[in-house]
Scaffold this motif. Sequence first.
Motif, PDB file in Angstrom:
ATOM      1  N   UNK A 366       0.829  -1.198   0.000  1.00 15.64           N
ATOM      2  CA  UNK A 366       0.000   0.000   0.000  1.00 15.64           C
ATOM      3  C   UNK A 366       0.865   1.250   0.000  1.00 15.64           C
ATOM      4  N   UNK A 367       1.948   1.247   0.792  1.00 11.69           N
ATOM      5  CA  UNK A 367       2.858   2.402   0.803  1.00 11.69           C
ATOM      6  C   UNK A 367       3.437   2.638  -0.588  1.00 11.69           C
ATOM      7  N   UNK A 368       3.964   1.576  -1.200  1.00 12.62           N
ATOM      8  CA  UNK A 368       4.587   1.715  -2.508  1.00 12.62           C
ATOM      9  C   UNK A 368       3.580   2.173  -3.560  1.00 12.62           C
ATOM     10  N   UNK A 369       2.363   1.629  -3.482  1.00  8.14           N
ATOM     11  CA  UNK A 369       1.313   2.001  -4.429  1.00  8.14           C
ATOM     12  C   UNK A 369       0.973   3.481  -4.321  1.00  8.14           C
ATOM     13  N   UNK A 370       0.753   3.939  -3.110  1.00  4.63           N
ATOM     14  CA  UNK A 370       0.370   5.342  -2.906  1.00  4.63           C
ATOM     15  C   UNK A 370       1.507   6.276  -3.314  1.00  4.63           C
ATOM     16  N   UNK A 371       2.745   5.874  -3.051  1.00  5.57           N
ATOM     17  CA  UNK A 371       3.889   6.703  -3.445  1.00  5.57           C
ATOM     18  C   UNK A 371       3.926   6.868  -4.972  1.00  5.57           C
ATOM     19  N   UNK A 372       3.740   5.778  -5.693  1.00  7.71           N
ATOM     20  CA  UNK A 372       3.739   5.838  -7.153  1.00  7.71           C
ATOM     21  C   UNK A 372       2.613   6.733  -7.654  1.00  7.71           C
ATOM     22  N   UNK A 374       1.226   9.200  -6.085  1.00  8.98           N
ATOM     23  CA  UNK A 374       1.604  10.587  -5.787  1.00  8.98           C
ATOM     24  C   UNK A 374       2.522  11.145  -6.868  1.00  8.98           C
ATOM     25  N   UNK A 375       3.499  10.343  -7.281  1.00 11.55           N
ATOM     26  CA  UNK A 375       4.434  10.789  -8.310  1.00 11.55           C
ATOM     27  C   UNK A 375       3.732  11.010  -9.644  1.00 11.55           C
ATOM     28  N   UNK A 376       2.734  10.168  -9.950  1.00  9.03           N
ATOM     29  CA  UNK A 376       1.966  10.366 -11.180  1.00  9.03           C
ATOM     30  C   UNK A 376       1.236  11.703 -11.136  1.00  9.03           C
ATOM     31  N   UNK A 377       0.583  11.988 -10.014  1.00  6.40           N
ATOM     32  CA  UNK A 377      -0.161  13.246  -9.871  1.00  6.40           C
ATOM     33  C   UNK A 377       0.769  14.451  -9.947  1.00  6.40           C
ATOM     34  N   UNK A 378       1.894  14.370  -9.255  1.00  5.49           N
ATOM     35  CA  UNK A 378       2.836  15.491  -9.245  1.00  5.49           C
ATOM     36  C   UNK A 378       3.479  15.692 -10.614  1.00  5.49           C
ATOM     37  N   UNK A 379       3.733  14.593 -11.328  1.00  2.00           N
ATOM     38  CA  UNK A 379       4.319  14.699 -12.671  1.00  2.00           C
ATOM     39  C   UNK A 379       3.351  15.391 -13.617  1.00  2.00           C
ATOM     40  N   UNK A 380       2.087  14.988 -13.548  1.00  6.54           N
ATOM     41  CA  UNK A 380       1.088  15.609 -14.421  1.00  6.54           C
ATOM     42  C   UNK A 380       0.914  17.077 -14.075  1.00  6.54           C
ATOM     43  N   UNK A 381       0.933  17.389 -12.784  1.00  7.31           N
ATOM     44  CA  UNK A 381       0.813  18.774 -12.338  1.00  7.31           C
ATOM     45  C   UNK A 381       1.962  19.611 -12.893  1.00  7.31           C
ATOM     46  N   UNK A 412      -5.315  13.749  -0.365  1.00  9.99           N
ATOM     47  CA  UNK A 412      -5.858  12.468   0.103  1.00  9.99           C
ATOM     48  C   UNK A 412      -4.760  11.412   0.198  1.00  9.99           C
ATOM     49  N   UNK A 413      -3.897  11.335  -0.803  1.00  9.31           N
ATOM     50  CA  UNK A 413      -2.819  10.347  -0.797  1.00  9.31           C
ATOM     51  C   UNK A 413      -1.858  10.594   0.364  1.00  9.31           C
ATOM     52  N   UNK A 414      -1.537  11.842   0.626  1.00  7.96           N
ATOM     53  CA  UNK A 414      -0.662  12.180   1.754  1.00  7.96           C
ATOM     54  C   UNK A 414      -1.316  11.781   3.073  1.00  7.96           C
ATOM     55  N   UNK A 415      -2.635  11.970   3.155  1.00 11.75           N
ATOM     56  CA  UNK A 415      -3.371  11.591   4.364  1.00 11.75           C
ATOM     57  C   UNK A 415      -3.295  10.085   4.605  1.00 11.75           C
ATOM     58  N   UNK A 416      -3.481   9.286   3.556  1.00 14.71           N
ATOM     59  CA  UNK A 416      -3.430   7.830   3.705  1.00 14.71           C
ATOM     60  C   UNK A 416      -2.034   7.378   4.116  1.00 14.71           C
TER      61      UNK A 416
END
Length: 468
Positions: A366-372, A374-381, A412-416
């Motif tokens: 779950x940690x690894x999934x959420x980290x990935x 997050x990176x997808x969202x930040x990359x698109x941003x 939300x991802x940071x919260x999880x």
Amino acid sequence: MRKALPQLQRGLNARHIRFIALGSAIGTGLFYGSASAIQMAGPAVLLAYLIGGIAVFIVMRALGEMAVHLPIVGSFGSYARQYLGPLAGFITGWTYAFEMIIVCLADVTAFGIYMGLWFPDVPQWIWVLGVIFLIGALNLLHVRVFGEMEFWLSLVKVVAIIAMIVAGGAILIFGSGGHFVSSGFDNLWMHGGFAPNGISGVIASLTIVMFAFGGIEIIGITASEAKDPTKVIPRAINTIPMRILLFYVLTLLVLMSLSPWNTIGQAGSPFVEIFSSLGISSAANILNLIVITAAISAINSDIFGAGRMMYGMAKEGMAPKSFLRIASNGVPWMTVVVMAGTLLVGVVLNYLIPESVFLVIASIAAFATIWVWLMILLSQFSMRRGMTKEQMKQLKFPIPWWPIAPALTIVFMLFVLAMLGYFANTRAALFVGLGWIIMLTIVYYVKIKGKVDVVTPELLYKEDLSSD
């Protein structure tokens, strides 16, 4: 002039890609892990799946925007390197590979548990070893053969889920069936209420919920081997909301309506329990075969995704060049061998701690999934921030509700992630995950920095097209 590198082959059509994504995202997390989530949140776990599903859809639309714009090998690993920097790309790519390994460990563990129904006297680790060799062989096939096999493996579990929903719905509407006496939807609030463990239970269940959705980002990985990524990727991503409602929310709604939530999962997969209680003599055996098929399908997709990610990173100098070795059928065989070899760790874990290995592995995944994500969202941003208004208008598959939706999803991802550290039974996963990120950072500065090939996504895209 850069030396021409060996290429993958574009052999996946829309049908293959949709079912590869299903294969990765609908597996152990639903058929086995859902029981743990239900025990944490009770019927209110439905809210966790809905909220998590919305967040996942936004992540996938962010990835889809980038994948349609530039469908390249390495996908979000390459996007992170381009838009967030080489360190981010290095960490993202290797964390995705790490995620797939951990998810596969959970899946092979579940496979061993399922086989215990038929062969209770055979040690769990033996089945884990056998399935690793089987999946390794499947992933050495031509990508078109792989896609076709994954289609049929995924179709089996899709049909099974629909059959469960129809059969369970019939009992709820028309009356008793086997050990069930229809009570409508009363079981959703009769045993301690809809949220028996309060809001904290719902929050705690998010770990397993996000683990269940993990792997769906493989849609971005398939873009480089899709015959027409600008059409098939949007179609696959836009079906995600319906898949979440059907395969997660509606399925668990039926499960918890048929049986009290606090009795689900006490003897293996909740799906096996439900069907065996219907009074059908062979139901348990049939469904056990189905959940075994689901586990094989998920492992199959995850090894595919991790292998393609490592291949893409090798093209950019962020992974050993040996990962670029491709067989005559277009398969990066070295990455498959490495993944299968790494999964042998699962054999050891199932030998040492067969009872508790699943929850530990699921939390780390779950940690690894959420980290990935997050990176997808930040990359698109970051990609959007570097575009002019005219360039944004030319995007073929733009993310909806920009920029509010991705910003809220990042929060939300940071919260999880923070909640992983809050609850005692998942705290170790946060420490392992942060330790992994720190280790990758050190490796980057010691071994990688200054040696990364200067390759833009646009150049990789042109190279991929030249091989078609």
